[in-house]
Design a protein around this motif. Structure first.
Motif, PDB file in Angstrom:
ATOM      1  N   ALA A 121       1.154  -0.860   0.291  1.00 62.13           N
ATOM      2  CA  ALA A 121      -0.272  -0.620  -0.104  1.00 62.13           C
ATOM      3  C   ALA A 121       0.970   1.108   0.069  1.00 62.13           C
ATOM      4  O   ALA A 121       0.473   2.149  -0.424  1.00 62.13           O
ATOM      5  N   GLN A 122       2.220   0.586   0.082  1.00 65.88           N
ATOM      6  CA  GLN A 122       3.114   1.851   0.088  1.00 65.88           C
ATOM      7  C   GLN A 122       3.048   2.990   0.735  1.00 65.88           C
ATOM      8  O   GLN A 122       3.520   4.147   1.256  1.00 65.88           O
ATOM      9  N   ALA A 123       2.497   2.625   2.341  1.00 69.59           N
ATOM     10  CA  ALA A 123       3.149   2.848   3.473  1.00 69.59           C
ATOM     11  C   ALA A 123       3.960   2.232   4.636  1.00 69.59           C
ATOM     12  O   ALA A 123       4.073   1.835   5.388  1.00 69.59           O
ATOM     13  N   PRO A 124       5.294   2.259   4.144  1.00 67.99           N
ATOM     14  CA  PRO A 124       6.106   1.256   4.934  1.00 67.99           C
ATOM     15  C   PRO A 124       6.598   2.562   6.628  1.00 67.99           C
ATOM     16  O   PRO A 124       7.001   1.585   7.344  1.00 67.99           O
ATOM     17  N   GLY A 125       5.760   3.678   7.241  1.00 65.93           N
ATOM     18  CA  GLY A 125       6.168   3.347   8.342  1.00 65.93           C
ATOM     19  C   GLY A 125       4.718   2.918   9.235  1.00 65.93           C
ATOM     20  O   GLY A 125       5.425   2.244  10.140  1.00 65.93           O
ATOM     21  N   LEU A 126       3.635   2.064   8.387  1.00 68.38           N
ATOM     22  CA  LEU A 126       2.737   1.824   8.946  1.00 68.38           C
ATOM     23  C   LEU A 126       3.235   0.003   8.991  1.00 68.38           C
ATOM     24  O   LEU A 126       3.237  -0.333  10.298  1.00 68.38           O
ATOM     25  N   ALA A 127       4.076   0.148   8.259  1.00 69.76           N
ATOM     26  CA  ALA A 127       4.809  -1.356   8.045  1.00 69.76           C
ATOM     27  C   ALA A 127       5.655  -1.387   9.177  1.00 69.76           C
ATOM     28  O   ALA A 127       5.676  -2.563   9.521  1.00 69.76           O
ATOM     29  N   ALA A 128       6.719  -0.517   9.190  1.00 73.84           N
ATOM     30  CA  ALA A 128       7.588  -0.754  10.717  1.00 73.84           C
ATOM     31  C   ALA A 128       6.713  -0.537  11.339  1.00 73.84           C
ATOM     32  O   ALA A 128       7.708  -2.094  12.262  1.00 73.84           O
ATOM     33  N   ARG A 129       5.679  -0.095  12.173  1.00 71.75           N
ATOM     34  CA  ARG A 129       4.876  -0.169  13.005  1.00 71.75           C
ATOM     35  C   ARG A 129       4.628  -1.477  13.176  1.00 71.75           C
ATOM     36  O   ARG A 129       4.807  -2.533  14.717  1.00 71.75           O
ATOM     37  N   VAL A 130       3.944  -1.953  12.388  1.00 67.67           N
ATOM     38  CA  VAL A 130       3.347  -3.969  12.663  1.00 67.67           C
ATOM     39  C   VAL A 130       4.733  -4.651  12.617  1.00 67.67           C
ATOM     40  O   VAL A 130       4.255  -5.396  13.635  1.00 67.67           O
ATOM     41  N   ARG A 131       5.825  -4.601  11.843  1.00 68.90           N
ATOM     42  CA  ARG A 131       6.902  -4.783  12.818  1.00 68.90           C
ATOM     43  C   ARG A 131       7.183  -5.155  13.729  1.00 68.90           C
ATOM     44  O   ARG A 131       7.698  -6.472  14.566  1.00 68.90           O
ATOM     45  N   GLU A 132       7.075  -3.856  14.433  1.00 65.07           N
ATOM     46  CA  GLU A 132       8.050  -3.785  15.868  1.00 65.07           C
ATOM     47  C   GLU A 132       6.237  -4.849  16.826  1.00 65.07           C
ATOM     48  O   GLU A 132       6.967  -5.411  17.605  1.00 65.07           O
ATOM     49  N   LEU A 133       5.018  -4.695  16.510  1.00 67.24           N
ATOM     50  CA  LEU A 133       4.584  -5.200  17.019  1.00 67.24           C
ATOM     51  C   LEU A 133       4.613  -6.565  17.338  1.00 67.24           C
ATOM     52  O   LEU A 133       4.276  -7.028  18.316  1.00 67.24           O
ATOM     53  N   GLY A 134       5.366  -7.660  15.842  1.00 68.17           N
ATOM     54  CA  GLY A 134       5.611  -8.542  15.780  1.00 68.17           C
ATOM     55  C   GLY A 134       6.078  -8.878  17.402  1.00 68.17           C
ATOM     56  O   GLY A 134       6.810 -10.026  17.375  1.00 68.17           O
ATOM     57  N   ALA A 135       7.168  -8.336  17.899  1.00 75.00           N
ATOM     58  CA  ALA A 135       7.906  -8.692  18.600  1.00 75.00           C
ATOM     59  C   ALA A 135       7.733  -8.416  19.961  1.00 75.00           C
ATOM     60  O   ALA A 135       8.675  -8.790  20.696  1.00 75.00           O
ATOM     61  N   ILE A 136       6.705  -8.036  19.891  1.00 74.38           N
ATOM     62  CA  ILE A 136       6.288  -8.300  21.727  1.00 74.38           C
ATOM     63  C   ILE A 136       5.443  -9.043  22.344  1.00 74.38           C
ATOM     64  O   ILE A 136       5.671  -9.579  23.184  1.00 74.38           O
ATOM     65  N   PRO A 137       4.829 -10.191  21.652  1.00 79.91           N
ATOM     66  CA  PRO A 137       4.605 -11.280  22.245  1.00 79.91           C
ATOM     67  C   PRO A 137       5.190 -12.050  22.783  1.00 79.91           C
ATOM     68  O   PRO A 137       6.234 -12.225  21.959  1.00 79.91           O
ATOM     69  N   SER A 138       5.348 -12.559  24.177  1.00 82.19           N
ATOM     70  CA  SER A 138       5.724 -13.250  24.725  1.00 82.19           C
ATOM     71  C   SER A 138       7.273 -12.828  24.966  1.00 82.19           C
ATOM     72  O   SER A 138       8.212 -13.896  25.001  1.00 82.19           O
ATOM     73  N   SER A 139       7.389 -11.562  25.102  1.00 81.30           N
ATOM     74  CA  SER A 139       8.637 -10.552  25.378  1.00 81.30           C
ATOM     75  C   SER A 139       8.873 -10.286  26.548  1.00 81.30           C
ATOM     76  O   SER A 139      10.128  -9.867  27.024  1.00 81.30           O
ATOM     77  N   GLY A 140       7.873 -10.747  27.564  1.00 83.08           N
ATOM     78  CA  GLY A 140       8.200 -10.932  29.249  1.00 83.08           C
ATOM     79  C   GLY A 140       7.217 -10.350  29.666  1.00 83.08           C
ATOM     80  O   GLY A 140       5.871 -10.263  29.111  1.00 83.08           O
TER      81      GLY A 140
END
Length: 450
Positions: free
Chosen positions: A191-210
């Motif tokens: 969708a040519q929204a790299p800022g949204l893509a970066a934030r979504v990838r950051e969400l992926g690192a949160i589950p089971s992170s402590g």
């Protein structure tokens, strides 16, 4: 033109190193032993031959008069910029012990310097002439509208995915793994929204992170939802906030602010990297305007960005601001002299004021991770297993971020303080304070901490 009578410090040289390994290797080459035919010129060129493992010495030449920071050329096979030989030669030159005398540059050094400066002149001439193909405003408008439609479709899809996640419960994020987020991020790239893509990838690192990860995930989902809604309702936003939303979404902007000429003190410089890009952040402070500004420079993954400004130097130049409420990012315009040493320091505030300033900045940019701050008269103090910066004359303290506590710069800061107050520049945010540069109370040079 670099002032040849006032040379850089070893800290300023080592701050140019692309990584810790280069810093250590360069330090070993900062003595006269491996060097021959070293010299420097009034025009800001430093050169020398460094003995290596082969039969021929490495030819190293540095242009320290370049207005955007030193430029390097070495015949060694290293892909790092600067390489260890360039760092070693600069350290040798900074030593002021006669190991790099004034002289006439050899032909091989002159050839590179002249070619480089000619290319820079040609590039400036091309920029002044402008690009004929970029002058079609109607075509640019159509491209902009088409991209806005794609982003709107992507933001609407993301809203639906966030809704589905919350309806199904946050525990489902842990069960489904990282693939859920990577697939969603790929959709935002489409969708040519790299800022949204970066934030979504950051969400992926949160589950089971402590412990407490569901709370952190919910907070970040809320911020992503806010950004989505900001885009979808951007027409109703104030101009400054709308520009901030466009920037956070990932739309490119241009530095449209009027140029501000000042003597810009280089406060800090550090790199961050991912699998795609190396980003260099350079913080500046205007001695006359009192403004803090951020320069960004980019390089391909594994390569250092080209722009380099050693900490503690001042740059006589014009900067132009990018649009956005509370936006600190600028573009480097005309430079009137090469970076030069200075004894100037930025004024500081106490801990309470630094935290209040971050809170005020969130009003203009709710997605802001941190903002620059200079803390005056603070003392690094242990707090159990953690560290904090405590006001020497007050009752408040600011904890260091987890990343800052794990860096070797923390111990340089503690050694510089020795229990006495120091001035510290860094980034203040919701995770704490990340110190980047420090100065002692009395006379003394800036010490880099990152």
């Amino acid at each position: 033109m670099t002032q040849q009578g006032v040379r850089w410090t070893a800290d300023q040289v080592l701050a140019l190193a692309p990584d810790t390994a280069s810093r250590k290797a360069g330090s070993k080459l900062g003595a006269a032993g491996p060097w021959s035919e070293a010299g420097s010129s009034e025009e800001g060129t430093v050169w020398g031959l460094c003995r290596g493992s082969g039969s021929k010495p490495y030819r190293t030449v540095i242009d320290i008069a370049d207005s955007t920071g030193p430029a390097y050329k070495c015949s060694c096979p290293s892909r790092k910029f600067p390489c260890k030989h360039a760092l070693g030669l600069l350290l040798l030159w900074a030593g002021e012990d006669g190991a790099v005398p004034r002289g006439q540059a050899p032909d091989w050094a002159d050839e590179w310097i002249e070619g480089r400066r000619k290319r820079a002149d040609d590039k400036r001439a091309e920029g002044a002439a402008g690009s004929p193909s970029a002058g079609d405003p109607e075509a640019a408008r159509r491209r902009s509208e088409r991209r806005a439609e794609w982003i709107t479709a992507g933001a609407s899809e993301l809203e639906q995915r966030l809704t589905d996640l919350l309806r199904g419960g946050l525990a489902s994020a842990e069960q489904r793994g990282y693939g859920l987020w990577e697939e969603t991020a790929a959709r935002m790239v489409d969708a040519q929204a790299p800022g949204l893509a970066a934030r979504v990838r950051e969400l992926g690192a949160i589950p089971s992170s402590g412990p407490g990860w569901p709370v952190r995930l919910l907070e970040e989902c809320a911020l992503l939802h806010l950004l989505d809604q900001g885009w979808l309702r951007r027409a109703a936003l104030p101009d400054g906030l709308a520009a901030t939303v466009r920037s956070r979404i990932g739309l490119p902007g241009s530095a449209e602010g009027p140029p501000v000429r000042d003597r810009w003190l280089v406060l800090a410089q550090y790199d961050t990297a991912d699998s795609r890009l190396t980003t260099r952040r350079i913080w500046l402070y205007g001695a006359d305007s009192g403004r803090t500004a951020l320069l960004l420079s980019y390089g391909a993954a594994g390569r250092a960005p080209e722009l380099t400004l050693p900490v503690g130097l001042t740059l006589d130049a014009e900067l132009s601001a990018y649009p956005g409420a509370g936006q600190l990012r600028v573009a480097l315009g005309e430079q009137f002299a090469a970076p030069a040493p200075t004894e100037f320091r930025p004024p500081g505030v106490d801990v309470a004021r630094a935290v209040a300033q971050y809170g005020e900045a969130l009003r203009d940019d709710p997605w802001l991770e941190s903002r620059p701050a200079t803390l005056a008269r603070v003392i690094p103090t242990p707090d159990g297993d953690d560290w904090q910066l405590a006001d020497a004359d007050g009752e408040f303290a600011l904890p260091l971020t987890p990343a800052a506590r794990s860096r070797s710069g923390l111990w340089r800061l503690v050694a510089l303080s020795g229990g006495a107050p120091v001035t510290v520049f860094g980034e203040c945010g919701h995770r704490g304070f990340s110190p980047l540069t420090a100065w002692p109370e009395g006379p003394g040079e800036a010490v880099t901490l990152c």
